[in-house]
Design an enzyme around this catalytic site. Structure first.
Site, PDB file in Angstrom:
ATOM      1  N   HIS A  48       0.841  -1.187   0.000  1.00  4.38           N
ATOM      2  CA  HIS A  48       0.000   0.000   0.000  1.00  4.38           C
ATOM      3  C   HIS A  48       0.886   1.250   0.000  1.00  4.38           C
ATOM      4  CE1 HIS A  48      -3.705  -2.276   1.828  1.00  4.38           C
ATOM      5  NE2 HIS A  48      -3.281  -2.795   0.686  1.00  4.38           N
ATOM      6  N   GLU A  50       1.480   3.677   2.076  1.00  2.00           N
ATOM      7  CA  GLU A  50       2.313   3.978   3.232  1.00  2.00           C
ATOM      8  C   GLU A  50       3.607   3.154   3.216  1.00  2.00           C
ATOM      9  OE1 GLU A  50      -2.052   4.117   4.651  1.00  2.00           O
ATOM     10  OE2 GLU A  50      -0.838   3.091   3.127  1.00  2.00           O
ATOM     11  N   THR A 162     -26.650   6.917 -31.991  1.00  2.00           N
ATOM     12  CA  THR A 162     -25.499   6.064 -31.701  1.00  2.00           C
ATOM     13  C   THR A 162     -25.213   5.044 -32.797  1.00  2.00           C
ATOM     14  OG1 THR A 162     -26.876   4.477 -30.481  1.00  2.00           O
ATOM     15  CG2 THR A 162     -25.898   6.293 -29.219  1.00  2.00           C
ATOM     16  N   ALA A 163     -26.155   4.837 -33.695  1.00  2.00           N
ATOM     17  CA  ALA A 163     -25.957   3.915 -34.823  1.00  2.00           C
ATOM     18  C   ALA A 163     -27.000   4.214 -35.886  1.00  2.00           C
ATOM     19  CB  ALA A 163     -26.076   2.457 -34.364  1.00  2.00           C
ATOM     20  N   SER A 169     -22.070   1.871 -36.813  1.00  2.00           N
ATOM     21  CA  SER A 169     -21.753   2.831 -35.749  1.00  2.00           C
ATOM     22  C   SER A 169     -20.269   3.176 -35.693  1.00  2.00           C
ATOM     23  CB  SER A 169     -22.193   2.272 -34.393  1.00  2.00           C
ATOM     24  OG  SER A 169     -21.498   1.069 -34.097  1.00  2.00           O
ATOM     25  N   ARG A 185     -12.312   2.876 -19.746  1.00  2.00           N
ATOM     26  CA  ARG A 185     -12.424   1.424 -19.592  1.00  2.00           C
ATOM     27  C   ARG A 185     -11.332   0.906 -18.664  1.00  2.00           C
ATOM     28  NH1 ARG A 185     -12.792  -1.206 -25.677  1.00  2.00           N
ATOM     29  NH2 ARG A 185     -14.793  -0.293 -26.294  1.00  2.00           N
ATOM     30  N   GLU A 298     -20.866  -0.303 -21.623  1.00  3.64           N
ATOM     31  CA  GLU A 298     -20.868   0.033 -23.057  1.00  3.64           C
ATOM     32  C   GLU A 298     -21.842  -0.930 -23.715  1.00  3.64           C
ATOM     33  OE1 GLU A 298     -17.400   1.014 -25.223  1.00  3.64           O
ATOM     34  OE2 GLU A 298     -16.204   1.436 -23.432  1.00  3.64           O
TER      35      GLU A 298
END
Length: 370
Positions: A48, A50, A162-163, A169, A185, A298
């Site tokens: 981690h 620290e 979108t298409a 698309s 992503r 998506e």
């Protein structure tokens, strides 16, 4: 505080590697005000922030006795994949800890601070709290709500298409916007899509346009197990989870042979003759149990609409291209509504130019109040 600002930048540098752990940064400052060590949380199972900072100080030959640790989240107090960070700070002779936030993990939740104070270490909590929480909304969501933070991504023309009617698309937005989408992503624990997108586009839905040390898990909502075993989405480098509702033994065996994990979570059918669909709310709870912090969606307008109608979406990441396409598919089949007051209220978080396109990040109003 300047040192907390540095720690936050370190935390942000770990955006793509820490999942399912939170993104944390740490800066060590000696009593003379000199920075003697710094670090950020590494991949799950690694040290981690620290511990990285303490090792950095040691490697440079600095003493940590009497130093102050500036850290963006409460040092952990439990034995997980690694040992307790609060014990490491105590052993190193740290005198003060300035932390942005209390850890929402029930296994920590103030116990780290209590152990530090019990060892005589001064603890201050609060600087950089809003920024640290924003970096870790997915982690907070999983710990507090027991569901991931759900972000729906869409790319559309200026009139919301979108298409095209024939399904075409690729590509509405430009290369810089697509690369930026891949960066979003990459930061997620998992990418979610629906069987309609899989059958129509045969997408890979992996991270290609930016460098990443890991591929997020791919999740498919596929009520009747229609995913083909030769689909492009299968890749030995990442896990594939398929959520189904109706059992098909042969299809399940074929998908498992490709390395997929099939999980059945049927909803209650709306009528005696209706086929079950995946219970999306139960799916989110199951994903949280699998340590998914951020879920990046998506999908097509059907699954997007189902998630929106069920109130399961936290924010929208929308790329708008300077194009007008007319008839075609929209971002979701949410609605139709009878009156404007029934619309889903959103709050813009950011509006940015990415290449020739616009990137809008809009959060469902009050969604982050948990």
């Amino acid at each position: 505080m300047a040192h907390i600002a540095t720690a936050l930048r370190l935390a942000e540098s770990a955006l793509w590697i820490t999942s399912p752990n939170p993104r944390v940064g740490c800066v060590l400052v000696n009593p003379q005000g000199q920075v003697i060590g710094q670090g950020s949380t590494q991949r799950a199972g690694g040290p981690h922030a620290e511990v990285v900072a303490l090792r950095d100080a040691q490697a440079q030959g600095h003493s940590t006795q009497g130093a102050t640790a500036y850290v963006t989240l409460e040092p952990c107090s439990h034995q997980g994949r690694t040992g307790p960070c609060c014990d490491a700070l105590i052993s190193a002779g740290i005198c003060n800890v300035v932390a942005s936030l209390q850890d929402p993990n029930p296994r920590v939740a103030g116990q780290g601070f209590a152990r530090l104070r019990g060892a005589g270490i001064g603890v201050t909590v609060g600087p950089g709290a809003a920024q640290s929480r924003e970096l870790n909304l997915g982690f907070f969501s999983r710990m507090v709500r027991q569901t991931p933070w759900v972000r729906v991504k869409a790319a559309a023309s200026l009139d919301g298409v979108t298409a095209l009617p024939n399904g075409q698309s690729q590509w509405i937005t430009g290369p810089l916007a697509r690369a930026d989408g891949h960066a979003w992503r990459a930061r997620a624990c998992a990418v979610l899509t629906g069987i309609g997108t899989v059958m129509q586009d045969n997408p890979r839905l992996d991270v290609r346009a930016v460098d990443t040390p890991r591929q997020p898990t791919l999740v498919v909502v596929d009520s009747d197990l229609q995913t083909q075993p030769d689909a492009a989405l299968f890749d030995p480098a990442r896990p594939v989870l398929i959520y189904a509702a109706n059992r098909h033994a042969q299809r399940e065996a074929a998908l498992q042979a490709r390395g997929a994990t099939v999980v059945y979570l049927p909803d209650a059918p709306t009528s005696p003759h209706a086929r079950s669909k995946v219970d999306l709310r139960s799916m989110l709870r199951d994903l949280a149990a699998r340590e998914v912090n951020e879920l990046h969606v998506e999908a097509g307008h059907k699954l997007n609409g189902s998630l929106l109608r069920a109130g399961l979406v936290d924010e929208m990441l929308v790329y708008l291209a300077p194009k007008w396409l007319g008839a075609g598919a929209g971002m979701s089949n949410f609605g139709p509504l009878a009156q404007l007051a029934d619309g889903m209220a959103l709050q813009f978080r950011s509006v940015d130019r990415v290449g020739e396109d616009l990137r809008l990040l809009a959060r469902v109003a009050e969604r982050d109040n948990f």
